[in-house]
Enzyme design. Structure first.
Site, PDB file in Angstrom:
ATOM      1  N   GLU A   1      61.934  37.488  34.184  1.00 43.10           N
ATOM      2  CA  GLU A   1      61.072  36.992  35.256  1.00 43.10           C
ATOM      3  C   GLU A   1      61.678  37.360  36.604  1.00 43.10           C
ATOM      4  OE1 GLU A   1      60.082  32.862  34.793  1.00 43.10           O
ATOM      5  OE2 GLU A   1      58.974  33.192  32.935  1.00 43.10           O
TER       6      GLU A   1
ATOM      7  N   GLY B   1      59.198  29.722  31.039  1.00 40.72           N
ATOM      8  CA  GLY B   1      60.163  29.264  30.058  1.00 40.72           C
ATOM      9  C   GLY B   1      61.335  28.533  30.680  1.00 40.72           C
TER      10      GLY B   1
ATOM     11  N   GLU C   1      62.004  17.471  39.987  1.00 41.24           N
ATOM     12  CA  GLU C   1      61.556  18.129  41.208  1.00 41.24           C
ATOM     13  C   GLU C   1      61.607  17.224  42.427  1.00 41.24           C
ATOM     14  OE1 GLU C   1      57.646  20.574  42.921  1.00 41.24           O
ATOM     15  OE2 GLU C   1      57.747  19.984  40.809  1.00 41.24           O
TER      16      GLU C   1
ATOM     17  N   HIS D   1      53.806  29.704  44.501  1.00 40.38           N
ATOM     18  CA  HIS D   1      53.766  30.637  43.376  1.00 40.38           C
ATOM     19  C   HIS D   1      52.846  31.788  43.744  1.00 40.38           C
ATOM     20  CE1 HIS D   1      53.347  32.333  39.383  1.00 40.38           C
ATOM     21  NE2 HIS D   1      54.322  31.542  38.976  1.00 40.38           N
TER      22      HIS D   1
ATOM     23  N   ARG E   1      60.146  34.860  44.455  1.00 39.93           N
ATOM     24  CA  ARG E   1      58.787  34.362  44.629  1.00 39.93           C
ATOM     25  C   ARG E   1      58.340  34.300  46.085  1.00 39.93           C
ATOM     26  NH1 ARG E   1      58.421  29.616  39.981  1.00 39.93           N
ATOM     27  NH2 ARG E   1      58.072  31.045  38.250  1.00 39.93           N
TER      28      ARG E   1
ATOM     29  N   HIS F   1      53.691  25.475  44.561  1.00 43.21           N
ATOM     30  CA  HIS F   1      54.176  25.398  43.183  1.00 43.21           C
ATOM     31  C   HIS F   1      55.354  24.442  43.017  1.00 43.21           C
ATOM     32  CE1 HIS F   1      54.591  26.699  39.084  1.00 43.21           C
ATOM     33  NE2 HIS F   1      55.776  27.252  39.269  1.00 43.21           N
TER      34      HIS F   1
ATOM     35  N   SER G   1      56.955  10.943  33.904  1.00 43.18           N
ATOM     36  CA  SER G   1      57.052  11.264  32.476  1.00 43.18           C
ATOM     37  C   SER G   1      57.196  12.761  32.221  1.00 43.18           C
ATOM     38  CB  SER G   1      55.818  10.738  31.740  1.00 43.18           C
ATOM     39  OG  SER G   1      54.621  11.284  32.273  1.00 43.18           O
TER      40      SER G   1
ATOM     41  N   ARG H   1      63.455  28.372  44.614  1.00 42.61           N
ATOM     42  CA  ARG H   1      63.855  28.209  43.213  1.00 42.61           C
ATOM     43  C   ARG H   1      63.757  29.518  42.439  1.00 42.61           C
ATOM     44  NH1 ARG H   1      60.988  27.322  38.470  1.00 42.61           N
ATOM     45  NH2 ARG H   1      59.017  26.948  39.555  1.00 42.61           N
TER      46      ARG H   1
ATOM     47  N   SER I   1      55.619  19.369  34.133  1.00 42.14           N
ATOM     48  CA  SER I   1      56.403  19.861  32.998  1.00 42.14           C
ATOM     49  C   SER I   1      55.495  20.237  31.837  1.00 42.14           C
ATOM     50  CB  SER I   1      57.407  18.799  32.542  1.00 42.14           C
ATOM     51  OG  SER I   1      58.335  18.486  33.551  1.00 42.14           O
TER      52      SER I   1
END
Length: 520
Positions: free
Chosen positions: A111, A46, A351, A224, A270, A327, A10, A362, A40
């Protein structure tokens, strides 16, 4: 029970798909917890999109390839970045409350690894929540079944025709459908430090692999750089947007650790930042995010501030203790440009899917965009596909074997061992040790086992074992360092591996050991 489309999960990809499907289709969303329990919904970052006058989709494309270390599917990246502006403008026109500046224009943040300001947010660091809430408001016609755990896929004549599912009491049920979509997220909870929702335990990966679908790039795990460190645990995500606003990584003695590491410094890709923090901590130093330069921090980042308060961290000190954590999974179930897997009738988006968008690492804020993009693409494909509804008698191609006696590890032991041996920094010796540990619990027998009578908690352990095994197996095979995959014994990128994929798949009429092939 029958449906035209079953969606497992979901998150943003699942709900975008549901929103875009024809209203005459019978669609069921199955989620093993509450509908808002997803990565999510937790997403503080963002959505990346080239909207600025000085920006364009080609720059976005180039940044995505650079972050992914050129292991990406370039055509897929090009198409996604090209369509991103229209996807976002559609959401804006439909009323999603993206943040605006004093002149009324959409705010564009910066970012890591982005060459331009192109990150849009909603509610500061509540972008995921706000977009999911909007998509849910658009899916009142969709049946959503919460607390339903899918534990097997139904296969007939080499086609996926449905799922086996249990409710919270463990009662089994079979549901049949023309289209089965896996949108379960990644594997974050197989690691002790993770930003992922508690439910993200690799279910979709294990389901697809047991059914015989191809998986790809399972070695590429993004860690992350900045989880809040509290009481020795990762207590929540500190958004990369905090560094985008000027926060810097430092040690207790005031040394800024990214100063000489990368031209982008604290906004380096990252994998570079995570590996630098990891090595600094291994050297016995604590790492903090220096937020002293950010004015009105609590207003700008309410979610981060709330997490800090809940864990006794005083942000007035101007520093937040951080640690890297799992992450995002760049690999997953191998799909084509529409989300189709190698099993007819079975699809994967979000994902859990390996679309080639992310390559080896990513680019920040590309995940929500990917969910929106492939949710729409798959909806367009299914909307144009005639429904068949012809399956009446279902059997599995691979007869499952009952297991009356078995031994499974504790979940905490799986997570700790994966973090130590198949985590941020890897080596042949530690990977082989982890593989031996995982295989001591009869992995291959679980690949063909009947899970009908297995308690839900043990089913979760089995899925975590299988997912951990697949990540470790692939990590051992790739003898180079690239993106999120760091091998201390092979510390450099190898040109021969740039476009090579490790494909993992069960084949034949019986359960066999893992098959690995390299494709270019």
């Amino acid at each position: 029970m029958k449906a035209n489309v079953i969606i497992i999960g979901s998150g943003i990809a699942a709900l975008q798909l549901a929103k875009k499907l024809r209203h005459d289709l019978n669609v069921i969303i199955l989620t093993k917890s509450q509908v808002t329990t997803s990565n999510s919904y937790l997403a503080q970052g963002g959505i990346s999109v080239a909207l600025a006058a000085r920006d364009d989709p080609y720059k976005h494309y180039q940044d995505t390839l650079e972050a992914g270390r050129y292991h990406n599917n370039e055509k897929a990246v090009r198409e996604m970045t090209k369509e991103a502006p229209s996807l976002i403008k559609e959401l804006i026109s439909e009323g999603v409350p993206f943040d605006r500046d004093e002149s009324g224009e959409i705010k564009l943040g910066l970012e890591g690894a982005h060459s331009e300001n192109r990150i849009i947010h909603s509610g500061g660091d509540a972008t995921g929540k706000n977009v999911i809430d909007f998509l849910l408001s658009q899916t009142h016609h969709i049946k959503i079944a919460e607390n339903m755990t899918v534990y097997d896929l139904l296969i007939e004549d080499q086609r996926c025709v449905g799922v086996k599912v249990k409710d919270s009491n463990g009662k089994p049920l079979s549901i049949f459908a023309d289209h089965v979509v896996i949108a379960t997220g990644g594997v974050g909870q197989i690691y002790s430090f993770t930003s992922n929702a508690d439910t993200v335990t690799g279910d979709g990966i294990a389901l697809a692999y047991r059914a015989g679908a191809e998986l790809a790039d399972m070695e590429f795990i993004q860690f992350h750089p900045t989880l809040l460190l509290a009481d020795g645990k990762g207590a929540g995500l500190v958004s990369e947007a905090v560094r985008g606003e000027g926060a810097r990584l430092r040690t207790d003695d005031g040394t800024y650790i990214m100063e000489e590491v990368h031209p982008y410094k604290d906004l380096a890709p990252r994998h570079v930042v995570s590996q630098t923090i990891y090595q600094t901590i291994k050297n016995g130093k604590s790492v903090y995010l220096d937020i002293s330069s950010i004015k009105n921090f609590e207003t700008r980042f309410p979610t981060v501030a709330s997490i800090c308060r809940e864990n006794g961290i005083n942000i007035d000190t101007g520093k937040i203790p951080v640690v890297p954590g799992c992450h995002f999974l760049m690999g997953g179930i191998k799909t084509d440009v529409n989300g189709q897997t190698t099993i007819p009738g079975l699809y994967a988006i979000g994902e859990v899917a390996c679309t080639g968008i992310h390559g080896a690492n990513r680019l920040a804020s590309n995940s929500l965009l990917e969910g929106l993009y492939f949710g729409k693409r798959l909806a367009d494909f299914i909307n144009d596909t005639p429904t068949e509804a012809q399956y009446r008698y279902m059997t599995l191609n691979h007869p499952r074997k009952k297991r009356s006696q078995y031994n499974l590890p504790e979940i905490v032991d799986i997570k700790k061992s994966m973090m130590e041996r198949t985590g941020i920094s890897r080596h042949q010796e530690s990977l082989e040790k982890q593989l031996s540990y995982l295989e001591s619990y009869q992995i291959e027998e679980w690949l063909g086992a009947d899970l009908d009578d297995l308690p839900l908690e043990d089913t979760q352990k089995v899925f975590m074992l299988i997912s951990s095994w697949l990540v470790t197996k692939a990590a051992l095979q790739r003898t180079e360092s690239r993106g999120g995959h760091l091998r201390r014994d092979f510390p450099q990128e190898n040109q021969e591996w740039e476009k090579a994929q490790i494909i993992l798949q069960l084949k034949g009429d019986r359960v066999e050991p893992i098959k690995i092939k390299i494709t270019t």
